[in-house]
Write a protein that holds these residues in place. Structure first.
Motif, mmCIF file in Angstrom:
data_model
loop_
_atom_site.group_PDB
_atom_site.id
_atom_site.type_symbol
_atom_site.label_atom_id
_atom_site.label_comp_id
_atom_site.label_asym_id
_atom_site.label_seq_id
_atom_site.Cartn_x
_atom_site.Cartn_y
_atom_site.Cartn_z
ATOM 1 N N UNK A 230 0.874 -1.170 0.000
ATOM 2 C CA UNK A 230 0.000 0.000 0.000
ATOM 3 C C UNK A 230 0.917 1.229 0.000
ATOM 4 N N UNK A 231 1.234 1.719 -1.175
ATOM 5 C CA UNK A 231 2.242 2.772 -1.314
ATOM 6 C C UNK A 231 1.789 4.079 -0.663
ATOM 7 N N UNK A 232 0.508 4.352 -0.726
ATOM 8 C CA UNK A 232 -0.008 5.575 -0.138
ATOM 9 C C UNK A 232 0.102 5.544 1.389
ATOM 10 N N UNK A 233 -0.290 4.424 1.982
ATOM 11 C CA UNK A 233 -0.231 4.298 3.434
ATOM 12 C C UNK A 233 1.215 4.266 3.918
ATOM 13 N N UNK A 234 2.087 3.595 3.167
ATOM 14 C CA UNK A 234 3.506 3.552 3.514
ATOM 15 C C UNK A 234 4.068 4.968 3.561
ATOM 16 N N UNK A 235 3.705 5.752 2.570
ATOM 17 C CA UNK A 235 4.155 7.149 2.522
ATOM 18 C C UNK A 235 3.651 7.930 3.735
ATOM 19 N N UNK A 236 2.365 7.792 4.025
ATOM 20 C CA UNK A 236 1.774 8.536 5.140
ATOM 21 C C UNK A 236 2.437 8.177 6.471
ATOM 22 N N UNK A 237 2.748 6.897 6.653
ATOM 23 C CA UNK A 237 3.296 6.425 7.916
ATOM 24 C C UNK A 237 4.761 6.832 8.114
ATOM 25 N N UNK A 238 5.556 6.863 7.040
ATOM 26 C CA UNK A 238 7.005 6.910 7.231
ATOM 27 C C UNK A 238 7.752 8.028 6.504
ATOM 28 N N UNK A 239 7.084 8.857 5.710
ATOM 29 C CA UNK A 239 7.844 9.786 4.865
ATOM 30 C C UNK A 239 8.575 10.870 5.651
ATOM 31 N N UNK A 240 8.131 11.180 6.860
ATOM 32 C CA UNK A 240 8.819 12.214 7.635
ATOM 33 C C UNK A 240 10.217 11.780 8.056
ATOM 34 N N UNK A 241 10.355 10.503 8.386
ATOM 35 C CA UNK A 241 11.600 10.008 8.971
ATOM 36 C C UNK A 241 12.436 9.173 8.014
ATOM 37 N N UNK A 242 11.774 8.554 7.030
ATOM 38 C CA UNK A 242 12.438 7.565 6.178
ATOM 39 C C UNK A 242 12.427 7.962 4.702
ATOM 40 N N UNK A 291 17.207 -0.483 7.550
ATOM 41 C CA UNK A 291 16.356 -1.669 7.641
ATOM 42 C C UNK A 291 16.209 -2.275 6.253
ATOM 43 N N UNK A 292 16.301 -3.605 6.171
ATOM 44 C CA UNK A 292 16.094 -4.317 4.919
ATOM 45 C C UNK A 292 14.757 -5.037 4.952
ATOM 46 N N UNK A 293 13.971 -4.861 3.888
ATOM 47 C CA UNK A 293 12.753 -5.644 3.691
ATOM 48 C C UNK A 293 12.981 -6.538 2.482
ATOM 49 N N UNK A 294 12.874 -7.834 2.654
ATOM 50 C CA UNK A 294 13.057 -8.762 1.550
ATOM 51 C C UNK A 294 12.114 -9.945 1.750
ATOM 52 N N UNK A 335 15.668 -19.777 8.058
ATOM 53 C CA UNK A 335 16.229 -18.598 7.393
ATOM 54 C C UNK A 335 15.913 -17.300 8.130
ATOM 55 N N UNK A 336 15.129 -17.387 9.179
ATOM 56 C CA UNK A 336 14.594 -16.175 9.795
ATOM 57 C C UNK A 336 15.454 -15.702 10.964
ATOM 58 N N UNK A 337 15.940 -14.467 10.864
ATOM 59 C CA UNK A 337 16.598 -13.825 12.005
ATOM 60 C C UNK A 337 16.067 -12.398 12.181
ATOM 61 N N UNK A 338 14.797 -12.226 11.800
ATOM 62 C CA UNK A 338 14.117 -10.937 11.939
ATOM 63 C C UNK A 338 12.618 -11.146 11.936
ATOM 64 N N UNK A 339 11.881 -10.054 11.955
ATOM 65 C CA UNK A 339 10.429 -10.119 11.951
ATOM 66 C C UNK A 339 9.902 -10.653 10.618
ATOM 67 N N UNK A 340 8.824 -11.428 10.682
ATOM 68 C CA UNK A 340 8.142 -11.915 9.487
ATOM 69 C C UNK A 340 6.791 -11.216 9.386
ATOM 70 N N UNK A 341 6.490 -10.660 8.214
ATOM 71 C CA UNK A 341 5.217 -9.973 7.975
ATOM 72 C C UNK A 341 4.499 -10.640 6.805
ATOM 73 N N UNK A 342 3.228 -10.950 7.014
ATOM 74 C CA UNK A 342 2.411 -11.557 5.964
ATOM 75 C C UNK A 342 1.409 -10.566 5.383
ATOM 76 N N UNK A 345 -0.288 -4.471 7.426
ATOM 77 C CA UNK A 345 -0.257 -3.965 8.795
ATOM 78 C C UNK A 345 0.904 -4.563 9.577
ATOM 79 N N UNK A 346 1.156 -5.839 9.375
ATOM 80 C CA UNK A 346 2.290 -6.488 10.049
ATOM 81 C C UNK A 346 3.613 -5.906 9.570
ATOM 82 N N UNK A 347 3.661 -5.537 8.298
ATOM 83 C CA UNK A 347 4.865 -4.922 7.751
ATOM 84 C C UNK A 347 5.132 -3.576 8.421
ATOM 85 N N UNK A 348 4.111 -2.761 8.568
ATOM 86 C CA UNK A 348 4.271 -1.463 9.231
ATOM 87 C C UNK A 348 4.740 -1.629 10.677
#
Length: 387
Positions: A230-242, A291-294, A335-342, A345-348
């Protein structure tokens, strides 16, 4: 049409093989000649560059045979040059598969060496996919011609032996050459300084690097479900800092640039989304990101050396790992050494969490990257060239 395509392919194969045999009879193989071969790059990078640079002051003749994409046809003149260089090189080094290896005649004593472009062993490839239930068509036959291959850890030698359909004694865990830089604190500092000289507007922002692998049975079909973000929501949530840097997989990016795949237009979000897909070497981006998202990308193996937060955005995990899907060499949890998001909302939530999971990170490193110690290039070259 498919029948005619097969006929043309066989004609190209026969011509290539005949010229390869002819050149093998006419020209001697040079003991000190090394051919660097790739069908997916135009500039030197990755493991190939590490070895290329290492040999610079050694008594070796180095030749480069690159092209941007497997669908790009060499001219007849360029193809003859390729065949000549393959026929006369003692060492042929690759970091991905090349049809030229399938077509060529391998000479006695010639070394066909696969350095592969990603460390570890995540999603199945090559002959490992033969019984996955996927409709993958033919499997690259050049894999079986490899005389040597290198891997990043002892425990995954069997994965590559299976993928290439060669004996495990041809696989050596020397580490992964391009990760040597991660053990050099001065290199890391210089990389950051150079990056921010080129992109000063990013200096006061935290960087999220989004680097997923592609979806699709074959490389030429590489795509991605862009609607999962959700590119719009991602922008709203994080554009100030990221700032959100996107690095599409090279196969997917090739399809985007060739007009085969339509990527979303994110220009309405100003400089928040930055497409760095043309940035050839991902190492620099791993160094500068916060932070890496992959997902199922081999980039998780490089990244473990940098001790920073990682998020696995695996919205299609069940489909990807089930019979008929791509399949993994080990259970996903290994393979997991970080948070998993499905979900979105979990990604945010995961971005805001910044959890490191130190104990899982250590287990992961030992299993997949145990031979990466800052000296992988040297170990690799000693094994290949006997120095």
């Amino acid at each position: 049409m498919q029948f005619m395509d097969k006929i043309k392919k066989w004609i190209r194969f026969i011509m290539f093989y005949c010229f390869s045999c002819l050149y093998s009879l006419k020209y001697p193989m040079k003991d000190n000649k090394v051919c660097f071969l790739s069908d997916v790059r135009t500039t030197m990078g990755g493991n190939l560059k590490c070895v290329y640079d290492y040999l610079e002051d050694k008594e070796f003749e180095r030749v480069i045979e690159f092209k941007a994409d497997r669908r790009v046809r060499r001219t007849f003149k360029d193809k003859l040059k390729l065949i000549y260089n393959l026929a006369t090189s003692h060492y042929i080094l690759l970091d991905d598969f090349s049809n030229a290896i399938t077509f060529m005649k391998v000479r006695k004593g010639q070394e066909i060496v696969q350095l592969w472009h990603g460390p570890g062993a995540f999603k199945k490839f090559g002959w490992s996919r033969a019984n996955n239930g996927e409709d993958i068509g033919s499997i690259h036959r050049g894999y079986k011609k490899y005389t040597k291959a290198t891997v990043s850890g002892q425990g995954i030698r069997w994965c590559y032996a299976e993928a290439f359909s060669i004996s495990e004694d041809k696989i050596k865990a020397t580490g992964f050459p391009r990760t040597d830089d991660f053990f050099n604190s001065q290199y890391i500092e210089n990389t950051k300084q150079q990056f921010y000289l080129e992109y000063p507007e990013l200096k006061n922002k935290k960087i999220i690097l989004f680097a997923p692998t592609y979806r699709g049975v074959k490389v030429k079909d590489a795509n991605y479900d862009f609607s999962q973000i959700d590119y719009s929501k991602m922008y709203e949530e994080f554009h100030d800092e990221y700032v959100f840097i996107i690095k599409w997989h090279p196969a997917l990016y090739n399809n985007i640039t060739m007009g085969e795949v339509d990527a979303p237009d994110l220009s309405q979000y100003g400089d928040f989304y930055r497409d760095f897909s043309s940035y050839r070497d991902i190492n620099d981006l791993l160094i500068v990101c916060d932070t890496l998202i992959t997902d199922y990308s081999s980039v998780v193996f490089d990244y473990v050396l940098l001790n920073k937060p990682i998020i696995y955005f695996t919205y299609d995990l069940k489909e990807y790992t089930s019979f008929g899907g791509r399949g993994l060499y080990f259970d996903f949890e290994e393979y997991v050494y970080g948070k998993v998001a499905y979900t979105q909302d979990e990604l945010f939530d995961a971005i805001q969490c910044n959890e490191l999971m130190e104990s899982k990170r250590a287990v992961f490193y030992d299993k997949f990257m145990g031979e990466c110690d800052g000296h992988a290039t040297e170990k690799t070259c000693h094994w290949l060239f006997g120095e």
